[in-house]
Design a protein around this motif. Structure first.
Motif, short mmCIF file in Angstrom:
data_model
loop_
_atom_site.label_atom_id
_atom_site.label_comp_id
_atom_site.label_asym_id
_atom_site.label_seq_id
_atom_site.Cartn_x
_atom_site.Cartn_y
_atom_site.Cartn_z
N GLU A 255 33.83 19.90 -7.93
CA GLU A 255 32.61 19.15 -8.23
C GLU A 255 31.88 19.78 -9.40
N ILE A 256 31.24 18.93 -10.19
CA ILE A 256 30.34 19.50 -11.17
C ILE A 256 28.99 18.82 -11.04
N THR A 257 27.96 19.55 -11.35
CA THR A 257 26.62 18.98 -11.33
C THR A 257 26.29 18.55 -12.74
N VAL A 258 26.07 17.27 -12.91
CA VAL A 258 25.90 16.79 -14.27
C VAL A 258 24.46 16.89 -14.77
N GLY A 259 23.54 16.95 -13.88
CA GLY A 259 22.18 17.06 -14.37
C GLY A 259 21.22 17.15 -13.20
N ARG A 260 19.99 17.40 -13.53
CA ARG A 260 19.00 17.50 -12.48
C ARG A 260 18.80 16.16 -11.80
N GLY A 261 18.75 16.19 -10.48
CA GLY A 261 18.46 14.98 -9.74
C GLY A 261 19.59 13.96 -9.76
N GLU A 262 20.76 14.37 -10.21
CA GLU A 262 21.88 13.45 -10.20
C GLU A 262 22.93 13.94 -9.22
N LEU A 263 23.66 13.01 -8.66
CA LEU A 263 24.68 13.38 -7.69
C LEU A 263 25.80 14.15 -8.39
N PRO A 264 26.39 15.11 -7.69
CA PRO A 264 27.52 15.82 -8.31
C PRO A 264 28.70 14.87 -8.52
N VAL A 265 29.50 15.19 -9.49
CA VAL A 265 30.64 14.35 -9.84
C VAL A 265 31.92 15.03 -9.40
N GLN A 266 32.78 14.28 -8.75
CA GLN A 266 34.08 14.82 -8.34
C GLN A 266 35.07 14.67 -9.47
N LEU A 267 35.69 15.75 -9.85
CA LEU A 267 36.74 15.66 -10.87
C LEU A 267 38.10 15.72 -10.16
N ASN A 268 38.55 14.58 -9.69
CA ASN A 268 39.81 14.56 -8.96
C ASN A 268 41.00 14.48 -9.90
N GLU A 269 42.13 14.87 -9.36
CA GLU A 269 43.36 14.83 -10.14
C GLU A 269 43.66 13.40 -10.58
N GLY A 270 44.04 13.26 -11.83
CA GLY A 270 44.44 11.94 -12.31
C GLY A 270 43.30 11.06 -12.78
N THR A 271 42.08 11.59 -12.78
CA THR A 271 40.96 10.77 -13.26
C THR A 271 40.55 11.22 -14.67
N THR A 272 39.87 10.32 -15.34
CA THR A 272 39.42 10.61 -16.71
C THR A 272 37.90 10.51 -16.74
N HIS A 273 37.28 11.42 -17.43
CA HIS A 273 35.82 11.43 -17.47
C HIS A 273 35.31 11.68 -18.88
N LEU A 274 34.15 11.12 -19.12
CA LEU A 274 33.41 11.47 -20.32
C LEU A 274 32.25 12.33 -19.84
N VAL A 275 32.28 13.59 -20.17
CA VAL A 275 31.31 14.51 -19.57
C VAL A 275 30.99 15.60 -20.58
N ARG A 276 29.81 16.18 -20.40
CA ARG A 276 29.38 17.19 -21.37
C ARG A 276 30.34 18.37 -21.44
N TYR A 277 30.51 18.83 -22.66
CA TYR A 277 31.53 19.85 -22.90
C TYR A 277 31.31 21.11 -22.07
N HIS A 278 30.09 21.59 -22.02
CA HIS A 278 29.89 22.90 -21.38
C HIS A 278 30.15 22.86 -19.88
N LEU A 279 30.13 21.64 -19.31
CA LEU A 279 30.38 21.54 -17.87
C LEU A 279 31.87 21.67 -17.53
N VAL A 280 32.71 21.31 -18.47
CA VAL A 280 34.15 21.34 -18.17
C VAL A 280 34.89 22.38 -19.01
N LYS A 281 34.11 23.18 -19.74
CA LYS A 281 34.72 24.13 -20.66
C LYS A 281 35.77 25.02 -19.98
N ARG A 282 35.39 25.56 -18.81
CA ARG A 282 36.34 26.51 -18.19
C ARG A 282 37.60 25.80 -17.72
N TRP A 283 37.47 24.51 -17.31
CA TRP A 283 38.66 23.78 -16.87
C TRP A 283 39.57 23.48 -18.06
N ILE A 284 38.95 23.25 -19.21
CA ILE A 284 39.75 23.00 -20.41
C ILE A 284 40.50 24.28 -20.78
#
Lengths: 292, 226
Positions: A255-284
């Motif tokens: 899961e990643i938290t995309v912002g204040r007051g927003e629900l966390p987003v599940q990054l499941n296998e096989g899905t594609t997302h447009l998401v802020r770079y710093h949130l997924v940097k370590r996964w990249i």
């Protein structure tokens, strides 16, 4: 949770197919369900085939290449056609560079320089070039060999284009952030020796050019080029890690938290997302998320 | 400067096609040649009428020299299932099957023709039925189908029909993209789930979305200051 903008409370809209549950096996990865009416016929057909072993060699080796395809799924694509391809480490140098290049193009930050990959590829290119020149010059080379040389050369041009574009992409970022590179050891570690040297020289040149053309004629207190403005914006441009990037998840990234007051987003296998770079940097960096 | 401006926003369709050309495809060579060793691997031997697996760029380059026939990927073949089912029926236990279903072999032929007629048609129907979200496509579906139609249309069965089906599919998906972008919250959020859209479709909309997101972000009131 409803999709398609139904609830915008969490601020994260979703277009993707929601039917991809954990239970979906690889055989129906397309998520395509059979049209009404086809199932009974198909399953009966399948049943009647059940007695005839082995099930998968009905194409008699003549080869549709599809391998283990069954009639009972109306999937248009085989799981193989839909797979995102092997992991980066398993690819040959050229295809690996392709991935590296796409990643460099897709991210706002300067990523680590793939020195080993480039060196090994350039070595191979040089060998090919030598071989090419020798064979070209040799009058004993056969017609067939000449044709093969054309293919070799075509591929070399492709490889060179990739290397060029990769270096240019980095060069673009380096020139853009040259001033920032000077005081960020973290970023310096990502650059090759030549790149670092270029960054320094470029920053010096720009600084001296500004100095001579404009800054020297300004009052003393206006001459700095690295101040913060009143609204907190620095004059030194840095990579904007808030830029959204496109990532394809090769593994479950949690899961990643995309912002204040927003629900966390599940990054499941096989899905594609447009998401802020710093949130997924370590996964990249881990290779779990692939930049598109 | 180092990177021309039109390349800075992201990958262009041409560049995506370049990447897609590394995918392997089957060809039937029209010439004989032993193996050829390239940077990306060893391909061949080329012995007609046997098939060989080569990268798409190699297949296209051979095709332009009229030295091979490209075997269309399974999803660009018309009614391949039909022949599979039929040959299965003919070769194997056809009598038992007919008895079991108490129909004639003609009926089976008809039914199989009817059900397995066209993969792209199935795909199109599924895409239309899926109101939310997209059907999964192979990653380079659009690029590959386009270059194959451009360069090797004589190797495809009914290229005209394929072209119009592909166009329908693409327009259907584009329409979904547009509807998706109109829905509320897409631009306000900081995250967008775009599962099953192919990189090419994403590159079409990415610059716009990123810009819009950034702009909306800057218009949002700063909550930290409170």
């Amino acid at each position: 949770m409803s999709f398609y903008g139904g609830d915008d409370g969490d601020g994260s809209a979703r277009w993707g197919s929601s039917s991809r549950g954990g239970s979906a096996g690889p055989s129906n990865i397309t998520g395509i369900t059979a049209g009404t009416g086809s199932r009974p016929f198909l399953s009966r057909l399948e049943d009647s085939m059940a007695g005839s072993p082995p099930p998968n060699n009905y194409d008699g080796g003549g080869g549709y290449g599809g391998g283990g395809r069954h009639f009972d799924e109306e999937g248009v694509f085989s799981a193989e056609a839909l797979s995102p391809g092997p992991e980066e480490g398993e690819l040959d140098d050229l295809r690996r560079l392709g991935r590296v290049w796409v990643r460099e193009r897709g991210t706002p930050d300067i990523l680590a320089w793939e020195g080993d990959l480039i060196d090994s590829l350039l070595d191979k290119l040089e060998q090919q070039q030598k071989m090419l020149a020798t064979l070209r010059a040799d009058p004993a080379t056969s017609e067939e060999e000449h044709f093969r040389l054309v293919l070799v050369q075509t591929e070399m041009e492709r490889a060179k284009y990739l290397v060029r574009s990769y270096v240019r992409t980095r060069l673009h970022k380096i020139e853009k952030y040259s001033q920032h590179i000077g005081n960020s050891p973290e970023l310096q570690a990502h650059l090759s020796g030549a790149e670092l040297q270029h960054a320094r020289r470029y920053a010096d040149l720009v600084a001296s050019h500004f100095q001579h053309s404009v800054l020297d004629s300004l009052p003393e207190w206006m001459r700095r080029t690295d101040e913060m403005t009143n609204d907190g914006v620095s004059m030194v441009s840095t990579p904007n890690v808030d830029t959204p990037v496109l990532v394809y998840c090769r593994k479950d990234c949690g899961e990643i938290t995309v912002g204040r007051g927003e629900l966390p987003v599940q990054l499941n296998e096989g899905t594609t997302h447009l998401v802020r770079y710093h949130l997924v940097k370590r996964w990249i960096e881990l290779g779990w998320a692939e930049v598109l | 400067m180092a990177l021309p401006k039109h390349l800075q926003a992201g990958l262009t369709p041409d560049e995506l096609t370049f990447i897609a050309e590394e995918d392997v495809i089957d060809i039937v060579p029209l010439f004989s040649m032993s193996r050829v060793r390239l940077l990306s691997g060893i391909y061949g031997p080329f012995t007609p009428p046997g098939r060989a697996q080569v990268p798409l760029w190699l297949a296209l380059s051979l095709k332009r020299k009229r030295k091979c026939r490209i075997v269309a990927p399974e999803w660009l073949q018309v009614g391949e299932y039909v022949w599979e089912v039929l040959s299965q029926v003919e070769r194997k236990d056809s009598k038992g099957l007919c008895e079991l279903l108490s129909v004639s072999i003609g009926t089976i032929r008809f039914v199989s023709l009817h059900y397995f007629a066209e993969k792209l048609q199935v795909l199109l129907r599924n895409e239309r039925d899926t109101v939310e979200g997209f059907q999964a496509l192979p990653r380079h579906f659009i690029e590959i189908s386009k270059v194959l139609l451009d360069v090797a249309s004589d190797d495809l069965q009914q290229p005209g029909q394929l072209r119009s089906l592909l166009k329908d599919l693409r327009e259907l998906r584009q329409a979904k993209t547009r509807t998706g972008m109109q829905s509320e919250g897409v631009m306000r959020g900081t995250h967008l789930d775009v599962t099953n859209m192919t990189p090419l479709e994403l590159c079409e909309v990415k610059p716009f979305i990123i810009k819009a997101m950034g702009m909306m972000q800057s218009l949002e009131p700063e909550e930290e200051q409170d």
